[in-house]
Design a protein around this motif. Structure first.
Motif, PDB file in Angstrom:
ATOM      1  N   MET A 121       0.726  -1.739   0.245  1.00 41.71           N
ATOM      2  CA  MET A 121      -0.155  -0.073   0.058  1.00 41.71           C
ATOM      3  C   MET A 121       0.715   1.567  -0.344  1.00 41.71           C
ATOM      4  O   MET A 121       1.737   1.254   0.847  1.00 41.71           O
ATOM      5  N   ARG A 122       0.599   2.279  -1.043  1.00 44.97           N
ATOM      6  CA  ARG A 122       1.012   3.914  -0.744  1.00 44.97           C
ATOM      7  C   ARG A 122       0.705   4.315   0.780  1.00 44.97           C
ATOM      8  O   ARG A 122      -0.620   4.443   0.754  1.00 44.97           O
ATOM      9  N   PRO A 123       1.174   5.418   0.972  1.00 48.07           N
ATOM     10  CA  PRO A 123       1.384   5.992   1.726  1.00 48.07           C
ATOM     11  C   PRO A 123      -0.925   6.735   1.964  1.00 48.07           C
ATOM     12  O   PRO A 123      -1.258   6.810   3.044  1.00 48.07           O
ATOM     13  N   ASP A 124      -1.035   6.987   0.864  1.00 46.90           N
ATOM     14  CA  ASP A 124      -2.338   7.873   0.859  1.00 46.90           C
ATOM     15  C   ASP A 124      -3.509   6.904   1.773  1.00 46.90           C
ATOM     16  O   ASP A 124      -4.287   6.820   2.202  1.00 46.90           O
ATOM     17  N   ALA A 125      -3.586   5.305   0.824  1.00 48.32           N
ATOM     18  CA  ALA A 125      -4.195   4.062   0.946  1.00 48.32           C
ATOM     19  C   ALA A 125      -3.969   3.869   2.662  1.00 48.32           C
ATOM     20  O   ALA A 125      -4.992   3.606   3.312  1.00 48.32           O
ATOM     21  N   VAL A 126      -2.780   3.868   3.084  1.00 52.87           N
ATOM     22  CA  VAL A 126      -2.570   3.696   4.330  1.00 52.87           C
ATOM     23  C   VAL A 126      -3.316   4.605   5.691  1.00 52.87           C
ATOM     24  O   VAL A 126      -3.708   3.901   6.137  1.00 52.87           O
ATOM     25  N   ARG A 127      -3.000   6.141   5.427  1.00 57.40           N
ATOM     26  CA  ARG A 127      -4.244   6.708   5.734  1.00 57.40           C
ATOM     27  C   ARG A 127      -4.975   6.627   5.486  1.00 57.40           C
ATOM     28  O   ARG A 127      -5.708   6.757   6.970  1.00 57.40           O
ATOM     29  N   ALA A 128      -5.956   6.311   4.412  1.00 58.06           N
ATOM     30  CA  ALA A 128      -7.370   6.295   4.625  1.00 58.06           C
ATOM     31  C   ALA A 128      -8.214   5.229   5.470  1.00 58.06           C
ATOM     32  O   ALA A 128      -8.859   5.490   5.900  1.00 58.06           O
ATOM     33  N   LYS A 129      -6.526   4.099   5.684  1.00 56.51           N
ATOM     34  CA  LYS A 129      -7.702   3.054   6.741  1.00 56.51           C
ATOM     35  C   LYS A 129      -7.218   3.258   8.090  1.00 56.51           C
ATOM     36  O   LYS A 129      -7.997   3.141   9.061  1.00 56.51           O
ATOM     37  N   VAL A 130      -6.675   3.915   7.996  1.00 59.16           N
ATOM     38  CA  VAL A 130      -5.657   5.111   9.986  1.00 59.16           C
ATOM     39  C   VAL A 130      -5.337   6.470   9.550  1.00 59.16           C
ATOM     40  O   VAL A 130      -4.627   6.844   9.877  1.00 59.16           O
ATOM     41  N   PRO A 131      -6.760   7.196   9.787  1.00 59.37           N
ATOM     42  CA  PRO A 131      -6.185   8.289   9.756  1.00 59.37           C
ATOM     43  C   PRO A 131      -5.730   8.848  10.386  1.00 59.37           C
ATOM     44  O   PRO A 131      -5.119   9.998   9.916  1.00 59.37           O
ATOM     45  N   ALA A 132      -5.560   8.503  11.615  1.00 61.64           N
ATOM     46  CA  ALA A 132      -4.512   9.289  13.260  1.00 61.64           C
ATOM     47  C   ALA A 132      -3.413   8.927  12.276  1.00 61.64           C
ATOM     48  O   ALA A 132      -2.353   9.250  12.902  1.00 61.64           O
ATOM     49  N   LEU A 133      -2.420   7.892  11.146  1.00 58.47           N
ATOM     50  CA  LEU A 133      -1.041   7.696  11.012  1.00 58.47           C
ATOM     51  C   LEU A 133      -0.947   9.154  10.451  1.00 58.47           C
ATOM     52  O   LEU A 133      -1.735   9.966   9.126  1.00 58.47           O
ATOM     53  N   THR A 134       0.467  10.165  10.967  1.00 52.78           N
ATOM     54  CA  THR A 134       0.806  10.512  10.138  1.00 52.78           C
ATOM     55  C   THR A 134       2.640  10.332   9.329  1.00 52.78           C
ATOM     56  O   THR A 134       2.285  10.560   8.107  1.00 52.78           O
ATOM     57  N   PHE A 135       2.992   9.945  10.084  1.00 48.85           N
ATOM     58  CA  PHE A 135       4.474   9.392  10.135  1.00 48.85           C
ATOM     59  C   PHE A 135       5.048   9.865   8.736  1.00 48.85           C
ATOM     60  O   PHE A 135       5.034   9.516   7.177  1.00 48.85           O
ATOM     61  N   PRO A 136       5.326  11.382   8.380  1.00 45.63           N
ATOM     62  CA  PRO A 136       5.575  12.324   7.258  1.00 45.63           C
ATOM     63  C   PRO A 136       6.711  11.530   6.501  1.00 45.63           C
ATOM     64  O   PRO A 136       6.751  11.424   4.757  1.00 45.63           O
ATOM     65  N   GLY A 137       7.681  10.412   6.780  1.00 44.88           N
ATOM     66  CA  GLY A 137       8.849   9.981   5.650  1.00 44.88           C
ATOM     67  C   GLY A 137       8.545   8.247   5.629  1.00 44.88           C
ATOM     68  O   GLY A 137       9.625   7.376   4.784  1.00 44.88           O
ATOM     69  N   MET A 138       7.095   8.236   5.455  1.00 35.77           N
ATOM     70  CA  MET A 138       6.003   7.205   5.304  1.00 35.77           C
ATOM     71  C   MET A 138       6.642   6.650   4.036  1.00 35.77           C
ATOM     72  O   MET A 138       6.188   7.229   2.831  1.00 35.77           O
ATOM     73  N   GLY A 139       7.055   5.167   3.193  1.00 35.63           N
ATOM     74  CA  GLY A 139       7.664   4.854   2.155  1.00 35.63           C
ATOM     75  C   GLY A 139       6.168   3.608   1.510  1.00 35.63           C
ATOM     76  O   GLY A 139       5.760   4.255   0.494  1.00 35.63           O
ATOM     77  N   GLY A 140       5.884   3.266   2.607  1.00 34.79           N
ATOM     78  CA  GLY A 140       3.997   2.278   2.452  1.00 34.79           C
ATOM     79  C   GLY A 140       4.170   1.496   3.047  1.00 34.79           C
ATOM     80  O   GLY A 140       4.998   1.621   4.581  1.00 34.79           O
ATOM     81  N   ALA A 141       3.152   0.740   3.459  1.00 38.02           N
ATOM     82  CA  ALA A 141       3.140  -0.337   3.934  1.00 38.02           C
ATOM     83  C   ALA A 141       2.823  -1.907   3.721  1.00 38.02           C
ATOM     84  O   ALA A 141       2.307  -2.296   2.092  1.00 38.02           O
ATOM     85  N   LEU A 142       2.871  -2.969   3.834  1.00 39.44           N
ATOM     86  CA  LEU A 142       2.804  -4.179   3.807  1.00 39.44           C
ATOM     87  C   LEU A 142       1.057  -4.204   4.544  1.00 39.44           C
ATOM     88  O   LEU A 142       1.199  -4.510   5.692  1.00 39.44           O
ATOM     89  N   TYR A 143       0.410  -4.635   4.024  1.00 37.73           N
ATOM     90  CA  TYR A 143      -1.122  -5.212   3.895  1.00 37.73           C
ATOM     91  C   TYR A 143      -1.713  -6.407   4.323  1.00 37.73           C
ATOM     92  O   TYR A 143      -1.440  -6.888   3.369  1.00 37.73           O
ATOM     93  N   ALA A 144      -1.950  -7.204   5.517  1.00 37.82           N
ATOM     94  CA  ALA A 144      -2.076  -8.759   5.431  1.00 37.82           C
ATOM     95  C   ALA A 144      -3.603  -8.249   5.642  1.00 37.82           C
ATOM     96  O   ALA A 144      -3.734  -8.666   7.118  1.00 37.82           O
ATOM     97  N   PRO A 145      -4.399  -8.503   5.241  1.00 36.51           N
ATOM     98  CA  PRO A 145      -6.259  -8.837   6.014  1.00 36.51           C
ATOM     99  C   PRO A 145      -6.265  -9.848   6.641  1.00 36.51           C
ATOM    100  O   PRO A 145      -7.221  -9.295   7.292  1.00 36.51           O
TER     101      PRO A 145
END
Ligand SMILES: Cc1cc2nc3c(=O)[nH]c(=O)nc-3n(C[C@H](O)[C@H](O)[C@H](O)COP(=O)(O)OP(=O)(O)OC[C@H]3O[C@@H](n4cnc5c(N)ncnc54)[C@H](O)[C@@H]3O)c2cc1C
Length: 390
Positions: A121-145
């Motif tokens: 997941m790219r940072p925008d999609a990550v923040r859409a899931k958990v809006p409280a996340l800021t993490f300015p230097g985020m590269g992305g996430a591995l999401y395991a549903p």
């Protein structure tokens, strides 16, 4: 004269490791099994203090493969295994900085080939899931549903209920004080009030596994217990957070997850210590809240509600130690489950049972777990080697 008790297998330690082995031995038709637990209650140590999570991605390839194997069991347990589904798939988001995410993208094909199921997941999609996340230097996430939370109490009870139905016995308040040696092998255990004989003694003593290994005068496997803490606090008042996934951030050394209307957070501490009953310290908690303020400032609480710690026990290479002792017949290791001993229990419990029943397992390359992967440092052998080379 009292009749001597005799078992096929004695398991030292009634945590998740010992219970899972008893379950799989029972499934294989080995029921003359005795589990000995020093405490008067179940899950008094690591097993009762975990974050109860399943998060398959792991930097250690051996642990990763065990987690993938374990997940297959949790996603489709035998129909009669437990009263409630052991796994609730709330999803796990593992966050990476830019360099970490690039590295992860480079491993994507290999991870999928191993059987890991995930989305990048790219940072925008990550923040859409958990809006409280800021993490300015985020590269992305591995999401395991499919990852999420495990019902540890239900799982432990289920392992033991089936094991008992297969003939296994369990004794609480039964500390193993020594092992019985006869003709160069281990033939039983010594309790406060008696000795009990067995064809095989299994060391599932968690943080105390080195101590039990010393009783056996077995291969000196280096196992280091490390403290890990958890605490809970009120979630943000104005936000619906109950359906958020678990969030791991290695760059911030914290993970958090909604837990029964609150948030639960770990400072991901790993303080090396001897086997004991550890507790969290204020500095560790305060430092983790500093880091949380860089990751998700709106979550930083004013106060903590509850806190606890437990020990996670690791071998030097981070992989569990499972298999017959190379130097001491009649003694078997089931130790070093580290930070994943709950979720991997159906994998290593089954592998250990295979090894005990038939001396091999088709499920896993067992040399990756074997105690003989460590150099010989047993004092007696070192002396013998020194003598031989002299
Ligand atoms: C804070 C924290 C969070 C964690 N989160 C997770 C997670 O989310 N997911 C996950 O999969 N894992 C997690 N873990 C790791 C997991 O809890 C452990 O890997 C697992 O519980 C180890 O199980 P065990 O049976 O080896 O140890 P234990 O549960 O400690 O059991 C060993 C037992 O042996 C007994 N014993 C010792 N010596 C003797 C003796 N001489 N005679 C008789 N009995 C003896 C002890 O009393 C103890 O009950 C976490 C651990 C901690 C501390």
């Amino acid at each position: 004269m009292a009749k001597r008790q005799q078992f096929d297998v004695i398991i030292v330690g009634g945590g998740i490791a010992g219970a899972s082995l008893a379950y799989f031995l029972g499934q294989a038709g080995i029921g003359k099994v005795l589990i000995l637990e020093r405490e008067n209650q179940l899950a008094a140590h690591s097993t009762g203090r975990s974050a109860a999570s399943i998060s398959e991605y792991d930097e250690n390839d051996v642990v990763l493969d065990l987690k993938i194997l374990g997940s297959r069991f949790w996603r489709r347990p035998p129909e009669d295994f437990a009263d409630h589904p052991p796994l609730t798939s709330v999803g796990v988001l593992s966050l990476f900085d830019v360099a970490g995410f690039e590295k992860l993208e480079g491993r994507e094909g290999e991870l999928r080939a191993r059987g890991l199921e995930f989305e990048l997941m790219r940072p925008d999609a990550v923040r859409a899931k958990v809006p409280a996340l800021t993490f300015p230097g985020m590269g992305g996430a591995l999401y395991a549903p499919q990852d999420g939370r495990l019902d540890v109490h239900g799982i432990l009870q289920a392992y033991l209920r089936h094991a008992r139905a297969g003939g296994a016995q369990m004794e609480l308040g039964a500390e193993v004080l020594g092992l019985v040696h006869s003709q160069g092998r281990i033939s039983g255990v010594r309790l406060r009030d008696r000795e009990v004989e067995a064809g095989l003694v299994v060391n599932a003593a968690g943080a105390w596994a080195s101590t039990v290994g010393q009783m056996a005068e077995a291969r000196a496997v280096e196992l280091q217990p490390k403290r890990r803490s958890l605490f809970t606090f009120a979630g943000p008042a104005d936000v619906e957070f109950g359906n958020w996934p678990m969030v791991w951030s290695d760059p911030h050394e914290v993970y958090f997850v909604p837990e029964a209307g609150e948030m639960m957070l770990s400072p991901m501490d790993q303080v090396a210590m001897g086997p004991c009953d550890p507790s969290p310290d204020d500095e560790t908690i305060a430092a983790s809240l500093e880091r949380l303020s860089e990751l998700a400032p709106s979550l930083v609480p004013r106060s903590i509600r509850s806190r606890w710690s437990g020990l996670r026990t690791f071998a030097v290479d981070g992989a569990p130690v499972i298999g017959p002792d190379p130097d001491r017949k009649g003694f078997f290791w089931l130790a070093g489950q580290g930070g994943a001993g709950i979720e991997t229990s159906p994998a290593y419990g089954q592998i250990a049972a295979d090894l005990i029943v038939s001396g091999r397992s088709s499920r896993f390359e067992v040399s990756r777990l074997a105690p003989d992967r460590f150099p010989v440092t047993n004092a007696a052998e070192t002396l013998a080697m020194a003598r031989d080379s002299g």
